[in-house]
Design a protein around this motif. Structure first.
Motif, PDB file in Angstrom:
ATOM      1  N   VAL A 117       1.709  -5.677   2.770  1.00 25.91           N
ATOM      2  CA  VAL A 117       2.235  -5.478   4.114  1.00 25.91           C
ATOM      3  C   VAL A 117       3.761  -5.535   4.040  1.00 25.91           C
ATOM      4  O   VAL A 117       4.321  -6.521   3.550  1.00 25.91           O
ATOM      5  N   ASP A 118       4.413  -4.485   4.493  1.00 27.66           N
ATOM      6  CA  ASP A 118       5.873  -4.436   4.394  1.00 27.66           C
ATOM      7  C   ASP A 118       6.407  -3.413   5.391  1.00 27.66           C
ATOM      8  O   ASP A 118       5.646  -2.696   6.052  1.00 27.66           O
ATOM      9  N   GLU A 119       7.729  -3.344   5.468  1.00 30.63           N
ATOM     10  CA  GLU A 119       8.373  -2.374   6.353  1.00 30.63           C
ATOM     11  C   GLU A 119       8.229  -0.969   5.773  1.00 30.63           C
ATOM     12  O   GLU A 119       8.195  -0.779   4.556  1.00 30.63           O
ATOM     13  N   VAL A 154      -3.179 -10.865   0.480  1.00 31.99           N
ATOM     14  CA  VAL A 154      -2.196  -9.920   0.999  1.00 31.99           C
ATOM     15  C   VAL A 154      -0.871 -10.166   0.297  1.00 31.99           C
ATOM     16  O   VAL A 154      -0.422 -11.315   0.180  1.00 31.99           O
ATOM     17  N   GLY A 155      -0.226  -9.105  -0.155  1.00 33.93           N
ATOM     18  CA  GLY A 155       1.077  -9.221  -0.769  1.00 33.93           C
ATOM     19  C   GLY A 155       2.192  -8.905   0.217  1.00 33.93           C
ATOM     20  O   GLY A 155       2.015  -8.117   1.147  1.00 33.93           O
ATOM     21  N   TYR A 156       3.350  -9.530   0.021  1.00 34.53           N
ATOM     22  CA  TYR A 156       4.513  -9.263   0.868  1.00 34.53           C
ATOM     23  C   TYR A 156       5.772  -9.395   0.039  1.00 34.53           C
ATOM     24  O   TYR A 156       5.771  -9.982  -1.050  1.00 34.53           O
ATOM     25  N   LEU A 157       6.864  -8.839   0.558  1.00 38.43           N
ATOM     26  CA  LEU A 157       8.119  -8.797  -0.180  1.00 38.43           C
ATOM     27  C   LEU A 157       8.831 -10.138  -0.099  1.00 38.43           C
ATOM     28  O   LEU A 157       8.904 -10.772   0.963  1.00 38.43           O
ATOM     29  N   ASN A 158       9.364 -10.553  -1.224  1.00 42.86           N
ATOM     30  CA  ASN A 158      10.094 -11.809  -1.295  1.00 42.86           C
ATOM     31  C   ASN A 158      11.317 -11.791  -0.369  1.00 42.86           C
ATOM     32  O   ASN A 158      11.965 -10.754  -0.200  1.00 42.86           O
ATOM     33  N   LEU A 176       5.708 -10.924  -3.656  1.00 37.81           N
ATOM     34  CA  LEU A 176       6.016  -9.916  -4.653  1.00 37.81           C
ATOM     35  C   LEU A 176       7.495  -9.558  -4.554  1.00 37.81           C
ATOM     36  O   LEU A 176       8.119  -9.772  -3.511  1.00 37.81           O
ATOM     37  N   SER A 177       8.038  -8.965  -5.618  1.00 43.65           N
ATOM     38  CA  SER A 177       9.490  -8.791  -5.657  1.00 43.65           C
ATOM     39  C   SER A 177       9.972  -7.366  -5.867  1.00 43.65           C
ATOM     40  O   SER A 177      11.166  -7.110  -5.723  1.00 43.65           O
ATOM     41  N   SER A 178       9.102  -6.438  -6.204  1.00 44.65           N
ATOM     42  CA  SER A 178       9.574  -5.094  -6.542  1.00 44.65           C
ATOM     43  C   SER A 178       8.429  -4.108  -6.416  1.00 44.65           C
ATOM     44  O   SER A 178       7.259  -4.499  -6.322  1.00 44.65           O
ATOM     45  N   PRO A 179       8.738  -2.805  -6.434  1.00 45.06           N
ATOM     46  CA  PRO A 179       7.661  -1.807  -6.432  1.00 45.06           C
ATOM     47  C   PRO A 179       6.727  -1.955  -7.627  1.00 45.06           C
ATOM     48  O   PRO A 179       5.522  -1.703  -7.522  1.00 45.06           O
ATOM     49  N   GLU A 180       7.262  -2.371  -8.772  1.00 44.80           N
ATOM     50  CA  GLU A 180       6.419  -2.571  -9.942  1.00 44.80           C
ATOM     51  C   GLU A 180       5.426  -3.704  -9.707  1.00 44.80           C
ATOM     52  O   GLU A 180       4.258  -3.615 -10.133  1.00 44.80           O
ATOM     53  N   ASP A 181       5.874  -4.744  -9.020  1.00 42.47           N
ATOM     54  CA  ASP A 181       4.954  -5.832  -8.673  1.00 42.47           C
ATOM     55  C   ASP A 181       3.882  -5.349  -7.707  1.00 42.47           C
ATOM     56  O   ASP A 181       2.716  -5.753  -7.802  1.00 42.47           O
ATOM     57  N   TYR A 182       4.266  -4.496  -6.761  1.00 40.94           N
ATOM     58  CA  TYR A 182       3.285  -3.936  -5.835  1.00 40.94           C
ATOM     59  C   TYR A 182       2.182  -3.204  -6.600  1.00 40.94           C
ATOM     60  O   TYR A 182       0.990  -3.394  -6.351  1.00 40.94           O
ATOM     61  N   ASN A 183       2.607  -2.357  -7.544  1.00 38.74           N
ATOM     62  CA  ASN A 183       1.642  -1.547  -8.293  1.00 38.74           C
ATOM     63  C   ASN A 183       0.710  -2.429  -9.116  1.00 38.74           C
ATOM     64  O   ASN A 183      -0.509  -2.216  -9.157  1.00 38.74           O
ATOM     65  N   GLU A 184       1.273  -3.409  -9.785  1.00 32.73           N
ATOM     66  CA  GLU A 184       0.449  -4.286 -10.628  1.00 32.73           C
ATOM     67  C   GLU A 184      -0.565  -5.071  -9.797  1.00 32.73           C
ATOM     68  O   GLU A 184      -1.746  -5.166 -10.152  1.00 32.73           O
ATOM     69  N   ALA A 185      -0.106  -5.626  -8.665  1.00 35.38           N
ATOM     70  CA  ALA A 185      -1.002  -6.436  -7.842  1.00 35.38           C
ATOM     71  C   ALA A 185      -2.108  -5.599  -7.212  1.00 35.38           C
ATOM     72  O   ALA A 185      -3.262  -6.047  -7.112  1.00 35.38           O
ATOM     73  N   LEU A 186      -1.794  -4.386  -6.767  1.00 32.21           N
ATOM     74  CA  LEU A 186      -2.802  -3.538  -6.134  1.00 32.21           C
ATOM     75  C   LEU A 186      -3.771  -2.946  -7.148  1.00 32.21           C
ATOM     76  O   LEU A 186      -4.976  -2.856  -6.894  1.00 32.21           O
TER      77      LEU A 186
END
Length: 866
Positions: free
Chosen positions: A666-668, A622-626, A647-657
Motif C-alpha cells: 500500500v503506497d502513494e 501488508v507492505g508499506y514504504l519506510n 519496505l525501503s525500495s522498489p526492489e524490496d517491493y518486488n522481493e516481498a510480493l
C-alpha cells in the motif's frame, strides 16, 4: 469658522439667537496642533478659562484626540457640549461621553477603507509606519484588526518617535528594506512626514516595487505644503473624504485664497476636509442655538473662591443639556456633503484615493466603507505592485531536500546538476521558480531525517523551504504552508497477478454458455423441421424413407452453420425462414469466433487480492514504504500493526510480493507507478483510491511565495515540460489496472434473445400460414369429390430412372404432385405412392399437389438432357 458664521447669518438674517466666537489659540503657528506637538494640558487650561470666566455654552475643538480626553471630562462636568471636527480616535466615544460631539469621520471607517484597498490588489502583508503618539497608538490596533478581517498579515509594526533624528529614521528604513513586505501605511504628523519621506526618496525606496499609503490626516500635506511635500512623495497613495467640488466649495476656496494671500500664508490648493467640517460645524451649532427655547445663558456656580485653574468650581450650564440634544439631531446638506449625526457621531461616507503626481494629489479612485473599491492603478498603465519583494541582500533561500535513496527518481544528489540535485521533484521546482516574474536565489541542502522533521525545520525557520516528495497532510499544514500538489494524488495497492485462462481440450466449448449451446441446438432442429414441413410435399429433395427424411432435417439445419446447404427450396415461406435463420447463424458464428480467439490468444489476468478488506479477512501481511504516513492510514483501515512490514525500495517491493512475504503493498500512486515501470508484467494496482493531496513544496506559514510558486506549478503542468518529466519518471508505458477476470467471458443467452425471438417467430408464422393454405386446399378438394376426375389431375408419381416421357400439355393443379422414387412400396409419412402389381406410374388416392411451373420446366429439361 469665522467665514461660516458670517455666511450663516447672511443666509438667515431673521434669526434672533446668534453665536459669538471666542478664540483661544494654543500655538503661535498656523498648524493648530495637527503637526503632532500636542499640548493636552494647555488645552485643558484654556477650556477651564472659557468655562469659568467666559461662561461659554459650547466649545468647538479640540483638534487632537489627546486634547479631547481632558476637555471632554470638563464638558461632562459642566454640561457643556464639546465639539471636535478633527479628533478621529474611536477611543473617545460619544455614547460613553454624552456631551462629546464628533463632526469628523472616526478611525474605524478609515481602517476599513485601507483594508479594502489592500484586498482589492491582493496585498497579503501590510506594515503600519506610525508616529509614537496617542493618535498613532490608537489608530494602528484598529488597522491591524481590520486587516486581519480580510486575512492580510501584519508581520511587524514600525513605530517612530516624534523627535526622531535622521539616523534613527534611516535605521527604521533599513529594517523595512531588509524585509519582504512592500506595502506601508503611514500615519504621522506633517513635520515628521516631511522628514521621513525625504529620507525615503534619498534611499530610492519610492520606486515601483514599494507602496506607501497615507491616512487622511496626512494626505492633505500635499495640498497644504505644495511642492515641498510633493517633491519628496512622488507615487504615494492617500485616502481622504470624498467631497464634491460644488460652487459653494469653490467660493469658499476663492475667499480663503484671498485671506491667505493677505496674511502672506501658503494657500492650500483646495479646502481640506477638516476645514469644511469646521465650516459645517459652525452652521450646525448656529442652527441648534436658534432652536433653544427660553435660553438661559447662566451657570449654576459653587461657593468656591474664584480661581481660573480650579477644576472643581467650573459650574453647570443651564442650557447645555437642551443644546446638546438639538445638536445630536442635526441632519442637513453641508459644504462637506451629507452632515448627519447619529449618537453624536458624523456618519462616514466614501473615501477618495489620491496619487501624488507632480505637484498635485490626483484622484484615481474611490473606496467606500462597504468594501466597494474603484481604482485604476496609476503610473503609465503599469500593473500594480505585488506588495512584497524577496530581499536581495543576504537573502538566498536555504531549501531542505530529503535524503531518501529508496525512490531516487524523485530526489537524488547529482554533482553535475544545476543545483547539485536532480530528480522529478527538483525539475518541477526549478521550472516553477523559473516561471516567476522575479528572480529568487536559492540553494539546496540535504537533510537526513524524517519528512515530519523536515517540515518542522521549515517551521523553526532553519530552512526557508523544503523541496522533495513531501506529501501534503493536515497535521503538517499546521506548521507550514504547501503549494498546490504537483503529482497525482491518492493511495492504492499493488498486488501480484496471475493468468486465470487455463487452456483445456474443451476450450472450444467455453465461448458459449451451456444454456446458449442448448438454445442454439434447439433452434437448429426447429428450423430444420419447419423447412421440411413446408417443403416435403412439393420438393422431391425432402422425400424418401423416414430415416432419410430425418437425416435431411438435421443435415439441412446444421449445414447452414457453414452455409453449405445444397437443398433447393421451392416455397417462399421456407425461403423466408432460412434467410432469417442464416442471419442469426452469421451473428452467432462471428461472435463465437471472436470469443474463442480471445480465449486462445489473450492472457486473462486476475489479481491475487482485490481489496484491503480481503487482506484483513485472510490475515495476510501488508507492505508499506519506510518513513511514510502509511502505518497511521493502515490502522484507520483496520489493518493490525503486527501485519505490517516496512519496505525501503522498489526492489524490496518486488522481493516481498514475489515470495509471498506480503500479499500487497500500500503506497502513494506516484511511488507505485515508479515500481510498475520497473516491474510491469507481474503486478497491478487494484482496489479503491484513498484520497490525499499528493506531493507539494513546503514554505513557512504566510510566505508570499506560496501563491506565486503554485501558479508556477500550474504553468509547468500545462506545458510540454511536464509530459517530458512524467516520461522520465514513469517511462512511456501506460498503467492499466488488471482487475479480477475470474468471471466467465462466455457469450450468454441473454445477449441473443432478440435474434432467437426473431427466428422463432418467423418459423411459427411460416408454419401457421402453410397450414392455413393446406386447410384451404383440403376444403376446396372436398367440394369437388363428386365431379368426374380428369386423369391428368391425379398424382402420377415419376419413378427415378424411368424412360416414360412427360405427358403432353399437362394441366397443372395445386393438388397434383410429382414424386420421384423406386418401384418399392414406400410409406411417405402416410402417403400411398403405388399399389402392388402396378408397374410404372400410379395415381395417388390422397390429395396431392403439383410442383411449381418452374420445377416442371427444370424436370423436363433434365429429362431431355438425359
Amino acid at each position: 469658522m469665522q467665514m461660516a458664521m458670517e455666511d450663516f447669518y447672511a443666509s438667515h438674517p431673521y434669526y434672533t439667537s446668534r453665536i459669538s466666537l471666542v478664540l483661544r489659540d494654543l500655538r503661535n503657528d498656523h498648524l493648530g496642533g495637527l503637526n503632532g506637538n500636542d499640548d493636552a494640558f494647555g488645552a485643558a487650561v484654556a477650556a477651564v478659562d472659557l468655562l469659568k470666566n467666559v461662561r461659554v455654552q459650547a466649545i468647538i475643538g479640540p483638534q487632537t484626540s489627546s486634547q479631547a480626553k481632558f476637555i471632554v471630562a470638563l464638558g461632562n462636568k459642566s454640561n457643556v457640549p464639546i465639539i471636535s471636527f478633527s479628533a478621529k480616535s474611536s477611543s473617545i466615544s460619544p455614547r460613553q461621553t454624552p456631551y462629546f460631539i464628533r463632526t469628523a469621520w472616526n478611525y474605524s471607517s478609515q481602517a476599513i477603507a485601507i483594508a479594502s484597498i489592500a484586498k482589492h490588489f491582493n496585498w497579503r502583508e501590510v506594515v503600519p509606519v506610525f508616529e509614537d503618539t496617542d493618535s498613532g497608538n490608537i489608530f494602528v490596533p484598529y488597522l491591524v484588526d481590520t486587516l486581519q478581517g480580510i486575512e492580510a498579515y501584519v508581520p511587524y509594526r514600525c513605530k517612530i518617535p516624534s523627535v526622531a533624528s535622521n539616523a534613527e529614521i534611516n535605521a527604521m528604513l533599513d529594517h523595512l528594506e531588509s524585509n519582504r513586505t512592500r506595502v506601508f501605511v503611514v500615519h504621522m504628523s506633517y513635520e515628521l512626514a516631511l522628514k521621513f519621506f525625504s529620507l525615503v526618496k534619498q534611499r530610492n525606496m519610492g520606486g515601483d516595487d514599494f507602496v506607501w499609503i497615507t491616512t487622511y490626516g496626512l494626505t492633505d500635506i500635499v495640498d497644504i505644503f505644495g511642492s515641498n511635500a510633493s517633491n519628496v512623495m512622488p507615487g504615494v497613495l492617500g485616502i481622504r473624504p470624498s467631497i464634491r467640488n460644488t460652487k459653494r466649495v469653490q467660493n469658499i476656496a476663492m475667499r480663503l485664497g484671498k485671506k491667505f494671500k493677505l496674511n502672506e500664508l501658503h494657500f492650500p490648493t483646495r479646502p481640506t476636509a477638516f476645514g469644511l467640517w469646521a465650516y459645517d460645524t459652525v452652521w450646525m451649532l448656529a442652527e441648534a442655538v436658534q432652536g433653544v427655547k427660553h435660553a438661559n445663558l447662566s451657570y449654576k456656580t459653587s461657593n468656591a473662591l474664584y480661581n481660573s485653574t480650579d477644576f472643581s468650581n467650573i459650574g453647570v450650564s443651564e442650557m447645555g443639556q437642551n443644546l446638546t440634544s438639538l445638536i445630536e439631531s442635526t441632519n442637513f446638506s453641508g459644504v462637506s456633503g451629507s452632515f448627519n449625526l447619529v449618537d453624536g457621531q458624523l456618519q462616514s461616507g466614501t473615501y477618495e484615493i489620491t496619487y501624488v503626481n507632480g505637484s498635485y494629489n490626483n484622484p484615481v479612485g474611490t473606496v467606500s466603507t462597504r468594501n466597494n473599491v474603484s481604482i485604476n492603478w496609476p503610473g503609465n498603465n503599469r500593473p500594480p505592485p505585488r506588495g512584497w519583494q524577496w530581499p536581495t541582500v543576504n537573502r538566498t533561500l536555504l531549501i531542505g531536500v530529503p535524503n531518501k535513496p529508496g525512490f531516487s527518481e524523485f530526489v537524488k544528489p547529482d554533482n553535475t546538476a544545476r543545483h547539485n540535485f536532480s530528480g522529478f521533484s527538483i525539475k518541477v521546482f526549478e521550472a516553477a521558480m523559473d516561471s516567476l516574474p522575479y528572480k529568487v536565489p536559492y540553494n539546496f541542502v540535504e537533510f537526513d531525517g524524517t519528512y515530519d522533521d523536515l517540515v518542522y525545520q521549515v517551521y523553526l525557520k532553519k530552512f526557508d523551504a523544503a523541496v522533495g516528495d513531501v506529501t501534503i497532510l493536515s497535521n503538517r499544514s499546521m506548521y507550514a504552508d504547501f503549494t498546490l500538489p504537483y503529482t497525482e494524488s491518492g493511495v492504492r495497492m499493488v498486488v501480484p497477478i496471475k493468468d486465470v485462462n487455463k487452456k483445456s481440450p474443451w476450450t472450444f466449448l467455453e465461448p458459449l454458455t451451456a444454456k446458449l449451446w442448448l438454445t442454439t441446438g434447439a433452434f437448429f432442429i426447429l428450423t430444420g423441421i419447419t423447412v421440411w414441413f413446408i417443403e416435403h410435399r412439393v420438393n422431391h429433395q425432402f422425400r424418401g424413407n423416414p430415416a432419410n427424411q430425418m437425416g435431411s432435417i438435421f443435415y439441412f439445419a446444421f449445414s447452414t452453420v457453414v452455409f453449405a446447404h445444397r437443398e433447393r427450396l421451392v416455397s417462399n415461406l421456407s425461403r423466408l425462414v432460412v434467410i432469417i435463420w442464416v442471419f442469426v447463424v452469421l451473428i452467432l458464428q462471428q461472435s463465437y469466433t471472436a470469443s474463442l480467439t480471445s480465449k486462445l490468444t489473450v492472457e486473462q489476468l486476475q489479481a491475487t487480492v482485490t481489496s484491503i478488506d480481503q487482506i484483513i479477512k485472510e490475515g495476510s501481511y501488508v507492505g508499506y514504504l519506510n518513513d511514510s504516513f502509511m502505518p497511521a492510514l493502515l490502522k484507520r483501515m483496520g489493518v493490525n500493526e503486527s501485519k505490517m512490514i516496512v519496505l525501503s525500495s522498489p526492489e524490496d517491493y518486488n522481493e516481498a510480493l514475489s515470495t509471498g512475504r506480503v500479499a500487497a503493498v500500500v503506497d502513494e500512486i506516484p511511488y507505485l507507478k515508479v515500481f510498475l515501470n520497473k516491474y510491469p508484467k507481474n503486478y497491478s494496482m487494484v482496489g479503491p483510491t484513498y484520497r490525499i493531496d499528493g506531493f507539494g513544496f513546503v514554505f513557512p506559514r504566510g510566505s508570499p511565495l506560496v501563491p506565486d510558486v503554485s501558479r508556477g506549478i500550474l504553468n509547468v503542468m500545462e506545458s510540454a515540460n511536464m509530459t517530458k518529466f512524467d516520461k522520465i519518471l514513469y517511462g512511456s508505458g501506460t498503467f492499466v489496472d488488471k482487475e479480477d477476470t475470474s468471471n466467465s467471458s462466455s457469450l450468454t443467452f441473454h445477449s441473443f434473445i432478440g435474434l432467437f425471438l426473431l427466428t422463432g417467430v418467423s418459423s411459427i408464422i411460416a408454419l401457421i400460414i402453410h397450414m392455413l393454405f393446406a386447410l384451404f386446399r383440403h376444403l376446396k378438394s372436398s367440394t369437388n369429390t363428386e365431379a368426374p376426375q380428369n386423369p391428368l389431375e391425379k398424382d402420377e408419381p415419376i419413378t427415378e430412372g424411368s424412360n416414360s416421357p412427360p405427358m403432353a400439355s399437362p394441366q397443372f393443379s395445386d393438388n397434383v404432385q410429382f414424386a420421384v422414387g423406386s418401384s418399392d412400396s414406400e410409406s411417405n409419412f402416410g402417403e400411398i405412392t403405388s399399389d402392388e402389381g402396378t408397374p410404372g406410374r400410379e395415381i395417388a388416392n390422397d390429395d396431392i399437389e403439383m410442383p411449381s411451373f418452374g420445377e416442371m420446366l427444370d424436370q423436363t429439361s433434365e429429362g431431355h438432357h438425359r
